[in-house]
Design a protein around this motif. Structure first.
Motif: not given
Length: 227
Positions: A74-75, A78, A80-82, A84-85, A88-89, A173, A177
């Motif tokens: 995964a990037d 990102p 944009q930190i969401t 959903e993102w 997934s981490q 997280k 990020a």
């Protein structure tokens, strides 16, 4: 098909043909100059075949099979930190600087929305980049003066133990990020903030840049060069 697999297939074909070549060479007693090269080729092919026969079948399969591409990561940063993102981490980890940032976000904004947590992280990282503050995250988080600490939780005498592991996991997280280069575009370069419940006198000296959740954010006013 890989080059190695193509070569191996060709080698087995040559070995199959080598049987016929060997029979012809064996019965021929001519002094044809080509005979020596044919015999050398046959000897080389049979050496290769002997070597291949000594290799385990699974090893041949391994070296003649095109390797699978590794799954992409995964990037790290990102755009944009969401939520959903973040979901997934994997669990976030890091060094002492990472821990200091995660702890600060947790104690200052654990009850805030995701943008509110990111905004607090922005202030801390903006301070690290500002020569008027310490040049490290831990230095910024634990900076103090005669009136106390910049972040009150760091020296209020209360326990800094994490009591909500689930929230702390998400906060880590966010910290990861931000350290990996996520954009700081929520507070417009702010280096100060306070809650809406108070109106400190120092806030009058700065420019308000954002209101996110329970916090108001401020930056130093732009200074123009005097003649």
């Amino acid at each position: 098909m890989s080059v190695l697999k193509s070569w191996t297939g060709g080698a087995f074909l040559l070995l199959a043909l080598a049987g016929g070549l060997r029979a012809e060479v064996t019965v021929s007693q001519s002094n044809d100059p080509a005979e020596g090269s044919e015999q050398g080729l046959v000897a080389l092919l049979f050496q290769d075949r002997s070597g291949l026969e000594a290799v385990a079948p699974e090893r041949i399969t391994a070296i003649t099979t095109t390797p699978r591409a590794k799954a992409g990561k995964a990037d790290a940063a990102p755009t944009q930190i969401t939520a959903e993102w973040l979901a997934s981490q994997p669990e976030a980890t890091g060094n002492g600087e990472f821990q200091c940032l995660a702890n600060a976000i947790y104690h200052e904004a654990r009850g805030e929305s995701l943008p509110g947590q990111v905004a607090v992280a922005e202030v801390i990282l903006n301070r690290v980049d500002d020569p008027r503050f310490p040049a490290s995250i831990c230095g910024v988080v634990h900076q103090g003066n005669g009136r106390g600490c910049q972040f009150s939780w760091a020296c209020d005498g209360r326990s800094d133990a994490v009591r909500n592991g689930e929230v702390y996991g998400e906060v880590k997280k966010v910290a990861r990020a931000m350290l990996d280069g996520a954009p700081r575009d929520l507070t417009d370069g702010a280096t100060y903030f306070h809650t809406r419940a108070v109106r400190p006198s120092w806030s009058r000296r700065f420019v308000e840049t954002a209101r996110i959740g329970a916090h108001l954010f401020y930056a130093n006013p732009l200074q123009t060069a005097s003649n």
